[in-house]
Motif scaffolding. Structure first.
Motif, PDB file in Angstrom:
ATOM      1  N   GLY A  96       0.811  -1.212   0.000  1.00  0.00           N
ATOM      2  CA  GLY A  96       0.000   0.000   0.000  1.00  0.00           C
ATOM      3  C   GLY A  96       0.839   1.255   0.000  1.00  0.00           C
ATOM      4  O   GLY A  96       0.404   2.304   0.475  1.00  0.00           O
ATOM      5  N   ALA A  97       2.038   1.172  -0.543  1.00  0.00           N
ATOM      6  CA  ALA A  97       2.975   2.296  -0.493  1.00  0.00           C
ATOM      7  C   ALA A  97       2.537   3.480  -1.335  1.00  0.00           C
ATOM      8  O   ALA A  97       2.978   4.614  -1.085  1.00  0.00           O
ATOM      9  CB  ALA A  97       4.363   1.842  -0.961  1.00  0.00           C
ATOM     10  N   THR A  98       1.683   3.254  -2.327  1.00  0.00           N
ATOM     11  CA  THR A  98       1.259   4.354  -3.195  1.00  0.00           C
ATOM     12  C   THR A  98      -0.166   4.813  -2.897  1.00  0.00           C
ATOM     13  O   THR A  98      -0.727   5.601  -3.645  1.00  0.00           O
ATOM     14  CB  THR A  98       1.368   3.947  -4.678  1.00  0.00           C
ATOM     15  OG1 THR A  98       0.547   2.791  -4.917  1.00  0.00           O
ATOM     16  CG2 THR A  98       2.812   3.616  -5.047  1.00  0.00           C
ATOM     17  N   GLY A  99      -0.736   4.336  -1.796  1.00  0.00           N
ATOM     18  CA  GLY A  99      -2.076   4.755  -1.403  1.00  0.00           C
ATOM     19  C   GLY A  99      -2.056   6.067  -0.651  1.00  0.00           C
ATOM     20  O   GLY A  99      -1.015   6.705  -0.485  1.00  0.00           O
ATOM     21  N   VAL A 100      -3.214   6.458  -0.166  1.00  0.00           N
ATOM     22  CA  VAL A 100      -3.363   7.749   0.509  1.00  0.00           C
ATOM     23  C   VAL A 100      -2.437   7.854   1.718  1.00  0.00           C
ATOM     24  O   VAL A 100      -1.740   8.859   1.897  1.00  0.00           O
ATOM     25  CB  VAL A 100      -4.832   7.966   0.929  1.00  0.00           C
ATOM     26  CG1 VAL A 100      -4.953   9.169   1.840  1.00  0.00           C
ATOM     27  CG2 VAL A 100      -5.708   8.160  -0.303  1.00  0.00           C
ATOM     28  N   VAL A 101      -2.417   6.826   2.560  1.00  0.00           N
ATOM     29  CA  VAL A 101      -1.527   6.838   3.720  1.00  0.00           C
ATOM     30  C   VAL A 101      -0.106   6.490   3.305  1.00  0.00           C
ATOM     31  O   VAL A 101       0.865   7.120   3.754  1.00  0.00           O
ATOM     32  CB  VAL A 101      -2.024   5.857   4.803  1.00  0.00           C
ATOM     33  CG1 VAL A 101      -1.035   5.788   5.967  1.00  0.00           C
ATOM     34  CG2 VAL A 101      -3.401   6.269   5.308  1.00  0.00           C
ATOM     35  N   GLY A 102       0.048   5.502   2.449  1.00  0.00           N
ATOM     36  CA  GLY A 102       1.375   5.044   2.048  1.00  0.00           C
ATOM     37  C   GLY A 102       2.244   6.131   1.463  1.00  0.00           C
ATOM     38  O   GLY A 102       3.458   6.187   1.731  1.00  0.00           O
ATOM     39  N   ARG A 103       1.661   7.016   0.660  1.00  0.00           N
ATOM     40  CA  ARG A 103       2.450   8.095   0.048  1.00  0.00           C
ATOM     41  C   ARG A 103       3.061   9.015   1.092  1.00  0.00           C
ATOM     42  O   ARG A 103       4.119   9.602   0.870  1.00  0.00           O
ATOM     43  CB  ARG A 103       1.570   8.906  -0.912  1.00  0.00           C
ATOM     44  CG  ARG A 103       1.177   8.159  -2.158  1.00  0.00           C
ATOM     45  CD  ARG A 103       0.643   9.104  -3.220  1.00  0.00           C
ATOM     46  NE  ARG A 103      -0.559   9.814  -2.811  1.00  0.00           N
ATOM     47  CZ  ARG A 103      -1.801   9.370  -3.009  1.00  0.00           C
ATOM     48  NH1 ARG A 103      -2.003   8.194  -3.591  1.00  0.00           N
ATOM     49  NH2 ARG A 103      -2.849  10.074  -2.622  1.00  0.00           N
ATOM     50  N   ARG A 104       2.397   9.152   2.219  1.00  0.00           N
ATOM     51  CA  ARG A 104       2.901  10.016   3.278  1.00  0.00           C
ATOM     52  C   ARG A 104       3.728   9.237   4.299  1.00  0.00           C
ATOM     53  O   ARG A 104       4.481   9.825   5.082  1.00  0.00           O
ATOM     54  CB  ARG A 104       1.719  10.736   3.957  1.00  0.00           C
ATOM     55  CG  ARG A 104       0.778  11.367   2.926  1.00  0.00           C
ATOM     56  CD  ARG A 104      -0.379  12.075   3.536  1.00  0.00           C
ATOM     57  NE  ARG A 104      -0.076  13.464   3.807  1.00  0.00           N
ATOM     58  CZ  ARG A 104      -0.041  14.435   2.895  1.00  0.00           C
ATOM     59  NH1 ARG A 104      -0.246  14.145   1.620  1.00  0.00           N
ATOM     60  NH2 ARG A 104       0.218  15.684   3.239  1.00  0.00           N
ATOM     61  N   LEU A 105       3.579   7.933   4.278  1.00  0.00           N
ATOM     62  CA  LEU A 105       4.314   7.069   5.189  1.00  0.00           C
ATOM     63  C   LEU A 105       5.727   6.776   4.702  1.00  0.00           C
ATOM     64  O   LEU A 105       6.676   6.761   5.505  1.00  0.00           O
ATOM     65  CB  LEU A 105       3.530   5.762   5.379  1.00  0.00           C
ATOM     66  CG  LEU A 105       4.156   4.656   6.203  1.00  0.00           C
ATOM     67  CD1 LEU A 105       4.526   5.144   7.597  1.00  0.00           C
ATOM     68  CD2 LEU A 105       3.202   3.465   6.274  1.00  0.00           C
TER      69      LEU A 105
END
Length: 285
Positions: free
Chosen positions: A8-17
């Motif tokens: 989920g690295a490119t999802g809503v949270v993942g991009r900021r994580l």
């Protein structure tokens, strides 16, 4: 340094994580379904692998090859408002990812969950509140059963943290200025009733995920400090979006729409949200 496999690295949270994990000195392997994302991920200082959580064999091989200490799931499938697809992801995708984590010898599993699957009650729910396993069939099949399965699977690792996020707002979410909820308010689909929600800025979701690397095993309500009925937050959200909000309506609160209590995260774990309330957060999102 911790070796982390992030789905989920490119999802809503993942991009900021991802940048937070890299800044913390962690070695991150990021899973993406799209080859077009690989270079962008690598440019951020992470390894990137192309794969699908529904392909159990290739997923297992990718996780074993990465050799992570921690497997982190920040996956959702809501782009088409297909809640059945999201439930399948929680059940089948999590099963495959947990199996892969166990095969790789990972010690910890961190998973994104939700803070509105609790049973009915009068006060904001704590982590000790049972999930709503006796809910009417549509809610149970569409949400609660999948959440319960996902969380039980996570708990099979030696260490696990279930991040029960509040309703996410901020860039890239449905509550962003260009998000789905703005259009729903504009078209009159959002009702300002007595149902209570707990919110969470997406930056605080990412921050909690980083901190969870050191948290004890269990579920954590990751929500802001201000559970509120829709009669309060809907007009405030509409104003922040430059819209005329709907008038509050008089209706009995849905029992499970009770919000969640973040006392455990704040007092026991020392987590402090940067955006302590949606009241200020909506305007700065």
């Amino acid at each position: 340094m911790t070796r982390i496999f992030l789905a989920g690295a490119t999802g809503v949270v993942g991009r900021r994580l991802v940048p937070r994990l890299v800044a913390g000195g962690h070695a991150v392997t990021a899973l993406t379904r799209r080859t077009a994302d690989v270079e962008a991920l690598r440019a951020q200082g992470v390894e990137a692998v192309v794969g699908d959580v529904f392909d159990a064999d290739s997923l297992r091989a990718a996780v074993v090859a990465a050799g992570p200490e921690v497997v982190m799931q920040q996956l959702t499938d809501l782009a088409g408002l297909d809640f059945a697809a999201n439930a399948r992801l929680r059940k089948v995708g999590t099963r495959n990812l947990v199996d892969a984590a166990q095969a790789a010898g990972a010690r910890r599993f961190v998973v994104q969950s939700i803070a509105w699957a609790y049973e009915a009650g009068d006060e904001p729910a704590s982590e000790g509140t049972p999930l709503d396993v006796d809910a009417e069939s549509e809610r149970r099949r569409g949400t609660v059963d999948a959440v319960r399965t996902m969380e039980e699977l996570a708990a099979t690792l030696p260490e696990y943290v279930v991040l029960r996020y509040g309703t996410l707002y901020g860039p890239g979410t449905w509550y962003a200025p260009d998000g789905l909820t703005v259009e729903q308010v504009r078209s009159g689909q959002v009702v300002a009733n007595a149902d209570v929600s707990s919110f969470l800025h997406v930056d605080d979701a990412a921050g909690a995920a980083v901190e969870s690397l050191g948290w004890p095993s269990g579920a954590v309500n990751v929500v802001d400090d201000t559970p509120a009925p829709a009669s309060e937050w809907v007009p405030a959200f509409a104003r922040a979006a430059g819209l005329a909000g709907p008038e509050p309506v008089s209706a009995e609160r849905t029992g499970w729409a009770r919000g969640a209590d973040n006392s455990y995260a704040r007092k026991e774990l020392g987590w402090t949200p940067q955006h302590s309330s949606w009241r200020e957060g909506f305007g700065s999102a």
